[in-house]
Design an enzyme around this catalytic site. Structure first.
Site, short mmCIF file in Angstrom:
data_model
loop_
_atom_site.label_atom_id
_atom_site.label_comp_id
_atom_site.label_asym_id
_atom_site.label_seq_id
_atom_site.Cartn_x
_atom_site.Cartn_y
_atom_site.Cartn_z
N LYS A 111 0.81 -1.22 0.00
CA LYS A 111 0.00 0.00 0.00
C LYS A 111 0.85 1.27 0.00
O LYS A 111 0.37 2.33 -0.38
CB LYS A 111 -0.94 0.01 1.20
CG LYS A 111 -2.01 -1.04 1.08
CD LYS A 111 -3.22 -0.74 1.92
CE LYS A 111 -4.34 -1.69 1.53
NZ LYS A 111 -5.45 -1.69 2.44
N LYS A 194 -5.89 -10.08 -5.96
CA LYS A 194 -7.10 -10.41 -5.21
C LYS A 194 -8.19 -9.36 -5.48
O LYS A 194 -7.88 -8.21 -5.79
CB LYS A 194 -6.79 -10.55 -3.71
CG LYS A 194 -6.75 -9.27 -2.96
CD LYS A 194 -6.60 -9.50 -1.47
CE LYS A 194 -6.26 -8.18 -0.83
NZ LYS A 194 -7.17 -7.47 -0.08
N LYS A 197 -11.44 -3.81 -2.35
CA LYS A 197 -12.36 -2.67 -2.32
C LYS A 197 -11.84 -1.53 -3.18
O LYS A 197 -12.62 -0.76 -3.71
CB LYS A 197 -12.51 -2.16 -0.89
CG LYS A 197 -13.20 -3.12 0.05
CD LYS A 197 -13.62 -2.40 1.34
CE LYS A 197 -13.75 -3.34 2.50
NZ LYS A 197 -12.54 -3.42 3.32
P1 TYM Z 1 -10.80 -5.75 4.99
O1 TYM Z 1 -11.77 -4.72 5.40
O2 TYM Z 1 -9.83 -5.41 3.91
O3 TYM Z 1 -11.55 -7.06 4.52
C1 TYM Z 1 -12.57 -7.63 5.33
C2 TYM Z 1 -12.47 -9.14 5.31
O4 TYM Z 1 -12.60 -9.65 3.98
C3 TYM Z 1 -11.50 -10.49 3.66
N1 TYM Z 1 -11.18 -10.32 2.23
C4 TYM Z 1 -11.14 -11.32 1.35
N2 TYM Z 1 -11.34 -12.64 1.49
C5 TYM Z 1 -11.23 -13.40 0.37
N3 TYM Z 1 -10.95 -12.90 -0.86
C6 TYM Z 1 -10.75 -11.57 -1.04
N4 TYM Z 1 -10.48 -11.09 -2.24
C7 TYM Z 1 -10.84 -10.72 0.09
N5 TYM Z 1 -10.70 -9.39 0.28
C8 TYM Z 1 -10.91 -9.16 1.58
C9 TYM Z 1 -10.37 -9.97 4.53
O5 TYM Z 1 -9.36 -10.95 4.71
C10 TYM Z 1 -11.10 -9.66 5.81
O6 TYM Z 1 -11.30 -10.82 6.58
N6 TYM Z 1 -7.39 -5.56 8.62
C11 TYM Z 1 -8.71 -6.02 8.26
C12 TYM Z 1 -9.81 -5.47 9.13
C13 TYM Z 1 -9.59 -5.66 10.58
C14 TYM Z 1 -9.75 -6.86 11.30
C15 TYM Z 1 -9.48 -6.54 12.66
C16 TYM Z 1 -10.06 -8.17 10.94
C17 TYM Z 1 -9.26 -4.69 11.47
N7 TYM Z 1 -9.21 -5.21 12.73
C18 TYM Z 1 -9.56 -7.49 13.65
C19 TYM Z 1 -10.11 -9.13 11.94
C20 TYM Z 1 -9.86 -8.79 13.29
C21 TYM Z 1 -9.00 -5.61 6.82
O7 TYM Z 1 -8.40 -4.71 6.32
O8 TYM Z 1 -10.01 -6.29 6.26
#
Ligand code: TYM
Length: 330
Positions: A111, A194, A197
């Site tokens: 990023k 992947k 968003k």
């Molecule tokens: P975030 O908001 O980017 O994504 C949310 C969840 O979706 C999963 N994900 C995917 N799974 C499969 N294929 C994909 N292409 C894909 N894109 C996203 C992510 O792995 C995630 O589970 N850092 C985290 C948010 C967070 C969090 C936490 C998660 C903050 N604090 C505590 C768990 C526990 C994030 O950026 O997810």
């Protein structure tokens, strides 16, 4: 009962990767574990956000949690910034996290690459994520594969603190599906990246995309050379990704899909895939519309805030006392 924590950041529209990699498992786990799911708005602020978009998306993700099947009577749903213990524990954990550990995080490297002004929030983001999880002494954290490294860091921080001060934090276990079961859904226009968003919308199916948009995106999805439909992540990354989406949206196994579409060609397979995805998202979109009624989601979030804060404040206080901080009387 085991405790589960996970979160999603409101940095863009929720997509099929978020649903198949994470939210689907949230819905399953709520029946067997005490579940806490957060809209992690402070995480979204690590990169620039339009205030109006952040506000709308925060409430949208909460609505989508419910629309996807998370039941507020079973699971706690809340907004991260409503519980100030997250930011406070984030600071404290940062004092136990090494610069070298954060510098190795691949998501930070990706990023920040080529950016002129990289916020220190983006750099320390995994520490705040560790705080989210450790505040609730979560046993399990359901996430997609891209969060694996952050979870390993969370475990290292918890173990380091426990070694120094005694058992304070539960060391959480990741709960990550394999790629063939949704752990890493790939972009429709580049099966080596992947679905994300902030990717080009052509490669991403948003949960609220209307049926005609979904059909068009799937029709134009990149395919591999040849015309046979079978699962081979290495040599057929595009078709394998579409097969995983088909399988998870319909409940049909990859083998059975390969048997049926093996020799029909990509066109027939993609047309049916569009129908399968549209039918899987239709009930979610319908429930989402019902939840836009003013005040409805806000009430869920207020109840969630109360429950989450009760747990988080206690964990924070215990750790503060261990550290020697003079904790004011409540
Ligand atoms: P975030 O908001 O980017 O994504 C949310 C969840 O979706 C999963 N994900 C995917 N799974 C499969 N294929 C994909 N292409 C894909 N894109 C996203 C992510 O792995 C995630 O589970 N850092 C985290 C948010 C967070 C969090 C936490 C998660 C903050 N604090 C505590 C768990 C526990 C994030 O950026 O997810």
């Amino acid at each position: 009962m085991e405790r589960v924590f996970s979160g999603i950041k409101p940095s863009g529209e929720l997509h099929l990767g978020n649903y198949l990699g994470a939210i689907r498992n949230f819905v399953d786990l709520q029946n067997t574990a005490e579940c806490i799911f957060s809209v992690v708005d402070l995480h979204a602020l690590t990169v620039p956000q339009e205030p109006d978009d952040l506000h709308r998306r925060t409430l949208d993700i909460a609505r989508l949690y419910v629309a996807c099947g998370i039941d507020p009577a079973k699971a706690t749903i809340f907004v991260q910034s409503h519980v100030s213990a997250h930011a406070e524990l984030g600071w404290l954990l940062g004092c136990f996290t090494y610069f070298g550990e954060l510098r190795r995080m691949t998501q930070f490297k990706e990023k920040s690459e080529g950016q002129v002004n990289v916020s220190s929030g983006l750099f320390t983001y995994p520490v705040l994520m560790a705080a989210d999880i450790l505040l609730y002494n979560a046993d399990k954290v359901p996430v997609g594969e891209d969060q694996k490294q952050h979870l390993e860091l969370t475990r290292d921080i918890a173990q380091r603190i426990n070694n120094r001060f005694g058992e304070i934090f539960k060391v959480p276990e990741p709960y990550i599906p394999p790629k063939s079961a949704g752990g890493r859904i790939m972009s429709l226009d580049d099966p080596l990246r992947k679905m994300g968003k902030s990717e080009d919308p052509k490669g991403t199916i948003a949960l609220l995309d209307p049926p005609d948009v979904i059909a068009k995106k799937i029709r134009s999805a990149v395919t591999d050379s040849g015309r046979e439909v079978y699962y081979d992540e290495e040599n057929k990354p595009a078709i394998s990704n579409l097969m995983v989406i088909y399988s998870l949206c319909s409940g049909e196994s990859l083998e059975s899909i390969a048997d049926r579409y093996g020799s029909t060609g990509y066109g027939v397979f993609k047309k049916d895939l569009a129908d399968v995805v549209i039918s899987a998202l239709e009930p979610i979109q319908k429930r989402y519309q019902e939840l836009t009624e003013p005040g409805r989601i806000e009430a869920v979030l207020e109840e969630g805030r109360r429950k989450a804060a009760a747990i988080a404040d206690e964990t924070l206080r215990t750790f503060q006392e261990k550290l020697g901080i003079v904790v004011p009387k409540a």
